[in-house]
Design an enzyme around this catalytic site. Structure first.
Site, PDB file in Angstrom:
ATOM      1  N   GLU A 148       0.714  -1.266  -0.092  1.00 40.86           N
ATOM      2  CA  GLU A 148       0.168   0.086   0.003  1.00 40.86           C
ATOM      3  C   GLU A 148       0.607   1.193   0.139  1.00 40.86           C
ATOM      4  OE1 GLU A 148      -2.867  -0.437   3.233  1.00 40.86           O
ATOM      5  OE2 GLU A 148      -3.538  -2.299   2.399  1.00 40.86           O
ATOM      6  N   ASN A 152       1.881  -4.996  -3.104  1.00 40.30           N
ATOM      7  CA  ASN A 152       0.569  -5.149  -2.938  1.00 40.30           C
ATOM      8  C   ASN A 152      -0.227  -4.001  -2.519  1.00 40.30           C
ATOM      9  OD1 ASN A 152      -1.409  -7.471  -2.204  1.00 40.30           O
ATOM     10  ND2 ASN A 152      -1.186  -7.012   0.113  1.00 40.30           N
ATOM     11  N   HIS A 175     -10.517  -6.013  -2.227  1.00 40.76           N
ATOM     12  CA  HIS A 175     -11.651  -5.646  -1.321  1.00 40.76           C
ATOM     13  C   HIS A 175     -12.635  -5.069  -2.114  1.00 40.76           C
ATOM     14  CE1 HIS A 175      -9.129  -7.028   2.048  1.00 40.76           C
ATOM     15  NE2 HIS A 175      -8.237  -6.107   1.657  1.00 40.76           N
ATOM     16  N   GLU A 210      -6.133 -10.545  -1.162  1.00 40.47           N
ATOM     17  CA  GLU A 210      -6.907 -10.474   0.057  1.00 40.47           C
ATOM     18  C   GLU A 210      -8.514 -10.200  -0.427  1.00 40.47           C
ATOM     19  OE1 GLU A 210      -5.700  -6.828   2.442  1.00 40.47           O
ATOM     20  OE2 GLU A 210      -3.487  -7.445   1.779  1.00 40.47           O
ATOM     21  N   ASP A 263     -12.489 -10.126  -0.808  1.00 42.30           N
ATOM     22  CA  ASP A 263     -13.466 -10.109  -0.237  1.00 42.30           C
ATOM     23  C   ASP A 263     -14.661  -9.326  -0.687  1.00 42.30           C
ATOM     24  OD1 ASP A 263     -12.457  -7.736   0.944  1.00 42.30           O
ATOM     25  OD2 ASP A 263     -12.357  -8.496   2.989  1.00 42.30           O
TER      26      ASP A 263
HETATM   27  O1  9MR Z   1      -7.643  -7.733   8.531  1.00 40.26           O
HETATM   28  C1  9MR Z   1      -6.613  -6.802   9.220  1.00 40.26           C
HETATM   29  C2  9MR Z   1      -7.266  -6.401  10.563  1.00 40.26           C
HETATM   30  O2  9MR Z   1      -7.349  -7.516  11.328  1.00 40.26           O
HETATM   31  C3  9MR Z   1      -6.232  -5.545  11.004  1.00 40.26           C
HETATM   32  O3  9MR Z   1      -6.750  -5.031  12.237  1.00 40.26           O
HETATM   33  C4  9MR Z   1      -5.754  -4.444  10.023  1.00 40.26           C
HETATM   34  C5  9MR Z   1      -4.786  -3.451  10.735  1.00 40.26           C
HETATM   35  O4  9MR Z   1      -4.460  -2.450   9.743  1.00 40.26           O
HETATM   36  O5  9MR Z   1      -5.413  -5.068   8.844  1.00 40.26           O
HETATM   37  C6  9MR Z   1      -6.032  -5.886   8.334  1.00 40.26           C
HETATM   38  O6  9MR Z   1      -5.533  -6.370   7.221  1.00 40.26           O
HETATM   39  C7  9MR Z   1      -5.248  -5.366   6.061  1.00 40.26           C
HETATM   40  C8  9MR Z   1      -3.917  -5.975   5.119  1.00 40.26           C
HETATM   41  O7  9MR Z   1      -2.989  -5.930   6.370  1.00 40.26           O
HETATM   42  C9  9MR Z   1      -3.690  -5.091   4.138  1.00 40.26           C
HETATM   43  N1  9MR Z   1      -4.885  -4.628   3.330  1.00 40.26           N
HETATM   44  C10 9MR Z   1      -5.869  -4.117   4.082  1.00 40.26           C
HETATM   45  C11 9MR Z   1      -6.472  -5.231   5.114  1.00 40.26           C
HETATM   46  C12 9MR Z   1      -7.980  -4.964   5.536  1.00 40.26           C
HETATM   47  O8  9MR Z   1      -7.750  -3.616   6.348  1.00 40.26           O
END
Ligand code: 9MR
Length: 452
Positions: A160, A202, A238, A265, A267
């Site tokens: 990101e 990513n 997402h 990722e 969903d």
């Molecule tokens: O799903 C993850 C969540 O449990 C955490 O709290 C969060 C913290 O920033 O990160 C989420 O996963 C993220 C991933 O690492 C990167 N892309 C976005 C995902 C959803 O926020």
């Protein structure tokens, strides 16, 4: 060791040049459709993965679904910077290690997520800047990738780093403020630490051709042109209640740069179109040979970070949703296999060069301005082959930057490629394929092939 279910793909691994490599062997050829996500994806050489956490490993009903359905795991949080280096220079790998052990014991590969990200940094890193932060960040990449060397299929080296909106440029962050070259520095450090892992960039909001994905595309093209080691692009996916009509086209344009694409990722917000969007994403990946796998970001709706949106394939009770069936059907409908997977190659035709010794080799090139991907088919003669070495002349100005399904000696001039642990044996008249990527113009001459 987990006993593979009927139709589940077999996973072979072997140590080559110090790195554990893995290959999926698909089981197509039966009339029956595969009945799990992992087995269905394996029919075309792809993995199907799920994001999970070490604390779930003791949840038996949850894990029975994970073990049944998936061929890849990723840590939803356990391998992030705040989790692995909570104090500077003090590393904690316990939870990540538990996930890796579980995956290995169950024939699954592991995606590493993530080495550097502007979010979920430990407090000490948030307080750093400039050279101190750059040094700490690169040390983090080196230490974590070294710890997991040989155990990670693909690393999200950087997560990101691009801005939302129309700029197509980088996101402001403490890492970005250390200099625009922080991303390539991270990729070079990751390659040095774990040469066997595929290295991915990513990001999210890249689910079609838009300013952000085009900015990333330009970065990947530039990295390929300059020989910065990058192997894959992760499209997080997402998704809301509609799918960008250029979703597949976007996957294809990255693949055409000579990198793999992974849906990392996935969903989809629950709504009337949830199942059809999941299916369309699956079909789009299967339509592109270098789209090598899909990961869903959680198992059951109740596990999702998107509270209340029910965006996953299983309901809170672990029942398969219509979206699950849609994905399974799309996987079973098939598509072109991934490069290097045994099911990917069309039948041997008369176009292979004559086999003068025990084997022959031919190269197919996928070129772009400044680089190429070479796919090499190794064909056995009338006798079965047990071990092979292919010799390729890589012209001046060109250099091999990465290799898969083989190990190379040398990168320019006379380069030899030795079989990996799992593809040295070729039946009489059969073949296997390996590949490599290079800068400059690719090899022109027919390669040599020797057995033994
Ligand atoms: O799903 C993850 C969540 O449990 C955490 O709290 C969060 C913290 O920033 O990160 C989420 O996963 C993220 C991933 O690492 C990167 N892309 C976005 C995902 C959803 O926020």
């Amino acid at each position: 060791m987990h006993i593979p279910r009927k139709g589940r793909f077999a996973l072979l691994s072997a140590t080559v040049a110090g790195a554990v490599v893995a290959a999926s062997i698909s089981v197509i050829g039966t009339a029956e459709a595969a009945t799990t996500l992992g087995a269905s994806a394996a029919q075309t050489g792809r993995y199907f993965g799920v994001a999970t956490s070490a604390f779930r490993l003791t949840d038996a009903p949850y894990m029975s679904i994970v073990n049944r359905e998936f061929t890849s795991l990723v840590a939803e949080n356990d391998m992030k910077w705040d989790a692995t280096e909570p104090q500077q220079g003090r590393f904690t790998f316990t939870n990540g290690d538990r996930l890796v052990s579980h995956a290995q014991a169950n024939g699954m590969t592991v995606r590493g997520h993530t080495l550097l990200w502007h979010a979920q940094q430990p407090g000490w890193a948030q307080g750093l800047s400039g050279t101190a932060l750059r040094t700490a960040a690169i040390n983090h990449v080196t230490q974590v990738a070294t710890h997991y060397r040989g155990k990670i299929h693909s690393w999200d080296v950087v997560n990101e780093a691009f801005a939302d909106g129309g700029s197509g440029g980088r996101r402001d962050s403490n890492l970005q403020r250390t200099g625009n070259d922080w991303i390539e520095a991270a990729f070079r450090a990751a390659r040095a630490a774990d040469p066997g892992a595929k290295l991915c960039y990513n990001d999210y909001n890249t689910d079609g051709i838009n300013a952000k994905s085009t900015g990333i595309y330009a970065m990947v093209r530039d990295f390929k042109a300059r020989g910065v080691p990058i192997d894959c692009v992760g499209l997080q996916s997402h998704l809301g209640t509609s799918l960008d009509p250029t979703y597949q086209q976007n996957i294809q344009r990255f693949a055409s740069l000579g990198v793999d694409v992974q849906i990392t990722e996935l969903d989809v917000q629950q709504g009337s179109d949830q199942a059809s969007i999941f299916a369309a994403v699956t079909r789009a990946c299967l339509a592109v040979a270098r789209c090598t796998g899909i990961t869903v970001w959680g198992l059951r709706d109740s596990d999702s970070w998107r509270t209340g949106q029910n965006p996953l394939l299983f309901d809170a009770s672990g029942n398969r949703k219509p979206a699950y069936t849609a994905v399974l059907d799309a996987l079973n409908a098939g598509g072109p296999a991934t490069p290097g997977s045994p099911s990917s190659s069309p039948p041997v035709t008369g176009s292979s060069p004559p086999v003068t010794g025990g084997c022959s080799a031919r190269v197919t090139l996928d070129t772009w301005n400044g680089g190429y991907v070479a796919t090499v088919r190794v064909t056995a003669g009338p006798a079965a082959v047990n071990g092979w070495t292919v010799g390729v002349t890589v012209p001046a100005g060109s250099a091999v930057t990465s290799t898969w399904n083989a190990a190379n000696t040398g990168t320019s001039g006379a380069v030899s490629f030795r079989n990996a642990g799992y593809n040295g044996q070729i039946p009489a008249g059969g073949y296997t394929e390996f590949g490599f990527q290079g800068t400059g113009a690719g090899p022109a001459a027919t390669p040599t092939c020797a057995v033994g």
